[in-house]
Each structure stands twice: as structure tokens, then as C-alpha cells.
Design a protein around this motif. Structure first.
Motif, PDB file in Angstrom:
ATOM      1  N   THR A 132    -111.263 -51.595  -0.188  1.00  0.00           N
ATOM      2  CA  THR A 132    -111.543 -53.027  -0.092  1.00  0.00           C
ATOM      3  C   THR A 132    -111.525 -53.639  -1.485  1.00  0.00           C
ATOM      4  O   THR A 132    -112.081 -53.088  -2.433  1.00  0.00           O
ATOM      5  CB  THR A 132    -112.917 -53.288   0.553  1.00  0.00           C
ATOM      6  OG1 THR A 132    -112.926 -52.689   1.841  1.00  0.00           O
ATOM      7  CG2 THR A 132    -113.179 -54.777   0.695  1.00  0.00           C
ATOM      8  N   ARG A 184    -111.113 -64.508 -10.900  1.00  0.00           N
ATOM      9  CA  ARG A 184    -110.685 -65.619 -11.745  1.00  0.00           C
ATOM     10  C   ARG A 184    -110.951 -65.326 -13.215  1.00  0.00           C
ATOM     11  O   ARG A 184    -110.256 -65.792 -14.084  1.00  0.00           O
ATOM     12  CB  ARG A 184    -111.365 -66.930 -11.315  1.00  0.00           C
ATOM     13  CG  ARG A 184    -110.876 -67.419  -9.957  1.00  0.00           C
ATOM     14  CD  ARG A 184    -111.334 -68.832  -9.640  1.00  0.00           C
ATOM     15  NE  ARG A 184    -112.693 -68.932  -9.141  1.00  0.00           N
ATOM     16  CZ  ARG A 184    -113.063 -68.755  -7.887  1.00  0.00           C
ATOM     17  NH1 ARG A 184    -112.176 -68.428  -6.976  1.00  0.00           N
ATOM     18  NH2 ARG A 184    -114.317 -68.897  -7.533  1.00  0.00           N
ATOM     19  N   VAL A 223    -117.189 -63.944   1.150  1.00  0.00           N
ATOM     20  CA  VAL A 223    -116.912 -63.257   2.415  1.00  0.00           C
ATOM     21  C   VAL A 223    -117.914 -62.120   2.578  1.00  0.00           C
ATOM     22  O   VAL A 223    -118.005 -61.227   1.738  1.00  0.00           O
ATOM     23  CB  VAL A 223    -115.475 -62.695   2.412  1.00  0.00           C
ATOM     24  CG1 VAL A 223    -115.205 -61.897   3.678  1.00  0.00           C
ATOM     25  CG2 VAL A 223    -114.467 -63.830   2.259  1.00  0.00           C
ATOM     26  N   LEU A 224    -118.678 -62.142   3.648  1.00  0.00           N
ATOM     27  CA  LEU A 224    -119.728 -61.144   3.817  1.00  0.00           C
ATOM     28  C   LEU A 224    -119.256 -59.937   4.602  1.00  0.00           C
ATOM     29  O   LEU A 224    -119.789 -58.853   4.464  1.00  0.00           O
ATOM     30  CB  LEU A 224    -120.941 -61.772   4.512  1.00  0.00           C
ATOM     31  CG  LEU A 224    -121.537 -62.959   3.745  1.00  0.00           C
ATOM     32  CD1 LEU A 224    -122.698 -63.555   4.496  1.00  0.00           C
ATOM     33  CD2 LEU A 224    -121.985 -62.525   2.344  1.00  0.00           C
ATOM     34  N   TYR A 225    -118.280 -60.122   5.438  1.00  0.00           N
ATOM     35  CA  TYR A 225    -117.805 -59.016   6.272  1.00  0.00           C
ATOM     36  C   TYR A 225    -116.283 -58.976   6.188  1.00  0.00           C
ATOM     37  O   TYR A 225    -115.616 -59.939   6.560  1.00  0.00           O
ATOM     38  CB  TYR A 225    -118.265 -59.224   7.720  1.00  0.00           C
ATOM     39  CG  TYR A 225    -117.961 -58.064   8.627  1.00  0.00           C
ATOM     40  CD1 TYR A 225    -118.637 -56.855   8.472  1.00  0.00           C
ATOM     41  CD2 TYR A 225    -116.992 -58.158   9.604  1.00  0.00           C
ATOM     42  CE1 TYR A 225    -118.348 -55.779   9.284  1.00  0.00           C
ATOM     43  CE2 TYR A 225    -116.698 -57.086  10.437  1.00  0.00           C
ATOM     44  CZ  TYR A 225    -117.390 -55.900  10.270  1.00  0.00           C
ATOM     45  OH  TYR A 225    -117.105 -54.827  11.088  1.00  0.00           O
ATOM     46  N   PRO A 226    -115.727 -57.872   5.678  1.00  0.00           N
ATOM     47  CA  PRO A 226    -114.309 -57.890   5.357  1.00  0.00           C
ATOM     48  C   PRO A 226    -113.383 -57.434   6.471  1.00  0.00           C
ATOM     49  O   PRO A 226    -112.182 -57.410   6.285  1.00  0.00           O
ATOM     50  CB  PRO A 226    -114.230 -56.913   4.184  1.00  0.00           C
ATOM     51  CG  PRO A 226    -115.254 -55.888   4.528  1.00  0.00           C
ATOM     52  CD  PRO A 226    -116.362 -56.620   5.244  1.00  0.00           C
ATOM     53  N   PHE A 250    -111.663 -60.678  -3.884  1.00  0.00           N
ATOM     54  CA  PHE A 250    -111.124 -61.709  -4.768  1.00  0.00           C
ATOM     55  C   PHE A 250    -112.177 -62.819  -4.796  1.00  0.00           C
ATOM     56  O   PHE A 250    -112.678 -63.215  -3.766  1.00  0.00           O
ATOM     57  CB  PHE A 250    -109.853 -62.329  -4.202  1.00  0.00           C
ATOM     58  CG  PHE A 250    -108.766 -61.373  -3.816  1.00  0.00           C
ATOM     59  CD1 PHE A 250    -107.720 -61.123  -4.680  1.00  0.00           C
ATOM     60  CD2 PHE A 250    -108.755 -60.772  -2.578  1.00  0.00           C
ATOM     61  CE1 PHE A 250    -106.673 -60.291  -4.297  1.00  0.00           C
ATOM     62  CE2 PHE A 250    -107.716 -59.938  -2.187  1.00  0.00           C
ATOM     63  CZ  PHE A 250    -106.674 -59.695  -3.054  1.00  0.00           C
ATOM     64  N   GLY A 251    -112.468 -63.333  -5.965  1.00  0.00           N
ATOM     65  CA  GLY A 251    -113.446 -64.416  -6.023  1.00  0.00           C
ATOM     66  C   GLY A 251    -113.630 -64.802  -7.464  1.00  0.00           C
ATOM     67  O   GLY A 251    -112.722 -64.630  -8.273  1.00  0.00           O
ATOM     68  N   TYR A 268    -117.667 -51.098   2.762  1.00  0.00           N
ATOM     69  CA  TYR A 268    -118.291 -51.480   1.497  1.00  0.00           C
ATOM     70  C   TYR A 268    -119.114 -50.323   0.956  1.00  0.00           C
ATOM     71  O   TYR A 268    -119.722 -49.567   1.719  1.00  0.00           O
ATOM     72  CB  TYR A 268    -119.212 -52.689   1.686  1.00  0.00           C
ATOM     73  CG  TYR A 268    -118.498 -54.009   1.691  1.00  0.00           C
ATOM     74  CD1 TYR A 268    -117.359 -54.231   0.926  1.00  0.00           C
ATOM     75  CD2 TYR A 268    -118.970 -55.061   2.461  1.00  0.00           C
ATOM     76  CE1 TYR A 268    -116.721 -55.458   0.924  1.00  0.00           C
ATOM     77  CE2 TYR A 268    -118.326 -56.299   2.470  1.00  0.00           C
ATOM     78  CZ  TYR A 268    -117.201 -56.481   1.690  1.00  0.00           C
ATOM     79  OH  TYR A 268    -116.579 -57.694   1.691  1.00  0.00           O
ATOM     80  N   PHE A 279    -112.569 -67.700  -1.869  1.00  0.00           N
ATOM     81  CA  PHE A 279    -112.960 -66.292  -1.875  1.00  0.00           C
ATOM     82  C   PHE A 279    -112.087 -65.540  -0.888  1.00  0.00           C
ATOM     83  O   PHE A 279    -111.611 -66.113   0.092  1.00  0.00           O
ATOM     84  CB  PHE A 279    -114.422 -66.152  -1.459  1.00  0.00           C
ATOM     85  CG  PHE A 279    -115.389 -66.783  -2.414  1.00  0.00           C
ATOM     86  CD1 PHE A 279    -116.061 -66.015  -3.356  1.00  0.00           C
ATOM     87  CD2 PHE A 279    -115.617 -68.155  -2.387  1.00  0.00           C
ATOM     88  CE1 PHE A 279    -116.944 -66.608  -4.251  1.00  0.00           C
ATOM     89  CE2 PHE A 279    -116.498 -68.753  -3.278  1.00  0.00           C
ATOM     90  CZ  PHE A 279    -117.167 -67.971  -4.213  1.00  0.00           C
ATOM     91  N   ALA A 280    -111.905 -64.271  -1.132  1.00  0.00           N
ATOM     92  CA  ALA A 280    -111.110 -63.476  -0.196  1.00  0.00           C
ATOM     93  C   ALA A 280    -111.485 -62.013  -0.319  1.00  0.00           C
ATOM     94  O   ALA A 280    -111.969 -61.564  -1.368  1.00  0.00           O
ATOM     95  CB  ALA A 280    -109.620 -63.660  -0.476  1.00  0.00           C
TER      96      ALA A 280
END
Lengths: 195, 195
Positions: free
Chosen positions: B38, B46, A61-64, B41-42, B65, A34-35
Motif C-alpha cells: 500500500t 507533495r 483515506v482511512l481504508y484503502p 499519496f498525500g 496497513y 489524498f489517495a
């Protein structure tokens, strides 16, 4: 792939954002992780500076935002002056060596330097310096597989520049495989030479 | 320019991320505001889905967010099914009308629909549908000045495609200036027509 915070910074036109996208895609699409990539636009963007925050992990990822990046990729002096102090103690600092004077280092980082712009010019296109940096990043951090990053790069650049960018990746990757973390005495000398 | 949360979503290759970058640049570089973009990717990346979260404000953005976007730009059915319910009550929903069936609407949004892909094809390149959407967005939301967005677009696309993208912007902008928020009866009919 533990949670890893990365900041990439430089000036506009160096491909900072594209570098972050390539690494984010490699982690997520080609290595099943994940990213998130966050790009701030504001006064620094008006000045031509450019910065991306990339968080890579094997879980969502919860906090970017990066608070104390594990890795920094710095391609301009302005970016160095602004961000270098945020690096996590013992973190890894990757710099474009002709554009960044490393000085006032604290927190005992490992420093990796590459003349990416010159290497890109050697391939005929200065604009692929970001792909040289991405190749170098891949070699020295060993965070992502070279195969995943090459695939993500092939996906992310216009098809007419694909071969050139992959060559640039290889150039940076090969340079990185033989590179050592910069010896501190030499770096200090560079630092003191500034003014 | 009050704090405005925007989600842009579609599938890979539609220029979702580029659209967000253009609007973010317009707000910050050309209208003196602030923005963050923001990109996650995840698993959805895909699957070929693509989504960006953009926050625009006249003061620095502290949280990048979007929790309940004021505006959504949706370019695929999958994106609609996944994200439409997050729209703020009374918010604005902008859709690619040939690719998205609007159904099960709650929260009384204003809906704006445009056949952006067809309009882009009319210009000879389907790939500029995102610039048609950006022009349409600019006209119907009135959040940013057309001049600022055109400048940001000129900055953000390869120079060989600059004219084409600006034409696509104008196409979407002109379409939007004459568009009205979709009348609900018609939309409900479309909704019920689905299966």
C-alpha cells in the motif's frame, strides 16, 4: 473530489500499477487531495493477473480497499470475469474493447470502451496502452483535471518515454471526449456472442 | 513465512515503491506466499517523501496497513523522524547510514546500517541504491530467499538496467552477510552527535 473507489485490473505488463500510480499522484500532488494505492500479490499474480485498488478523496483515506468500486478500468477478460460484478450499481465501467467482452451486466453501469491496444500500436508502442487508458479515463470520468494527470504522468515514466506516453494520453483523452457511454443493445449482442 | 509487516520509506526518486514491489513479488510469485503493498499519496508525497507498507504472509493478507512494523527500511532522515517510533519492540531497523542518523532509539531494535548510496555510486549509478538496500534486506532479515528476490528484481526493472540492478543486489547482499546488528554504544554516540 468526493471519495471515489477505483479498481484497475488486467494482466502483467499492461501497466496496471503504473496507471494507478499516475492517477493517485494526479489527485494528491497536483490536485491537493489524498489517495492510496493497494496492490495485492498472491495466486492471481502468479497467474499473470494484475490488479490495483485506488482510493481518491479530498480528505485522508482511512481504508484503502475498495469494496464496491465507483469506477472500474478493465484490460483483460480474466479481470472482467473476476471483478465486474463488484462494480457499484450505476457505476462506470471502462474497458479495453478488443480484450474484454462485456456480458452479463447487472447494476446498470455506464460502459465506456476503447481499443487502447490498437491506438497504442498506432503510436508505435503497444506498451503505452495504459497511458491511452489513463487519458480515456480522464476524459470520461471528469474526476481529475487533464492537466494534473498529464503532469503526474510526466513525473512517473522514464524520461526517454515521456513524450510517447503523453501522446498516448492525448490519444485516449481525445477518444474519450467524443465517446458516449456504450449503448446497451450493442453490448448485449457482444455478450451473447460469447459461446 | 509468518505474517510480517514492513515499512519502507525515504524520499522520491530513491526507488522506495519499487523496492516494496520487488519484495512483494518475491514473497508471492517466487515463494508461493501472499503480499499486499500500500502506497499513500498525500501531503507527504507533495513534500517529496515516499513510503510503502508491505505485508508478507503465507496466508492471504486481510489488512494491508502496518500498525507496528516488524521491519523498517529507512532511507532518509525525515522518514526516520516520522516513522522510527512505530517499529515493534525488538524489531529490525535497516537504514541508509549516510542519510540517516539513528537517535532516540526505544524498544531495543536490532539496527543494520549500510552506505547504500555510496555502494551504488561505486557501480556507476546512484539510482540503484534501492537494489543495494533490497540485497542488504534479504541478507540480514533472511525472510525471503536470495534466489526469489533476484528473480523478482529481474522481472521488475527495465531490461536495460537488469544486470546493473542485480549487481547492486549482490553488493548489498554480500555486505549484509558480513554485517552485524549495530552495537548500541556506537549508535548512541551518533545520536548525541546530532546538534
Amino acid at each position: 473530489m468526493r471519495l471515489t473507489e477505483i479498481r484497475i485490473a488486467g494482466f502483467g505488463g499492461q501497466g496496471v500499477i503504473l496507471s494507478a500510480i499516475v492517477l493517485g499522484k494526479a489527485a494528491s500532488i497536483y490536485q491537493n487531495g489524498f489517495a492510496t494505492m493497494t496492490q495485492n500479490f498472491g495466486p492471481e499474480a502468479r497467474g499473470g493477473a494484475c490488479s490495483a485498488q485506488l482510493v481518491i478523496s479530498d480528505s485522508p483515506v482511512l481504508y484503502p480497499y475498495t469494496t464496491q468500486p465507483d469506477i472500474m478500468v478493465i484490460m483483460s477478460q480474466e479481470a472482467y470475469n473476476r471483478f465486474a460484478r463488484e462494480l457499484k450499481p450505476g457505476g462506470r465501467l471502462i474497458v479495453e474493447e478488443d480484450l474484454v467482452r462485456v456480458s452479463d451486466l447487472t447494476g446498470d453501469p455506464q460502459v465506456y470502451a476503447i481499443p487502447a491496444t490498437r491506438l497504442a500500436e498506432g503510436l508505435g508502442k503497444r506498451m503505452v496502452l495504459n497511458s491511452v487508458m489513463v487519458g480515456f479515463f480522464t476524459a470520461v470520468t471528469k474526476l481529475l483535471s487533464a492537466d494534473a494527470v498529464r503532469k503526474a504522468m510526466a513525473d512517473s515514466v522514464p524520461s526517454s518515454f515521456r513524450e510517447l506516453n503523453l501522446k498516448a494520453f492525448d490519444k485516449g483523452y481525445d477518444y474519450g471526449r467524443t465517446a458516449q457511454a456504450g449503448a446497451l443493445p450493442e453490448l448485449e449482442e457482444v455478450g451473447y456472442a460469447q459461446e
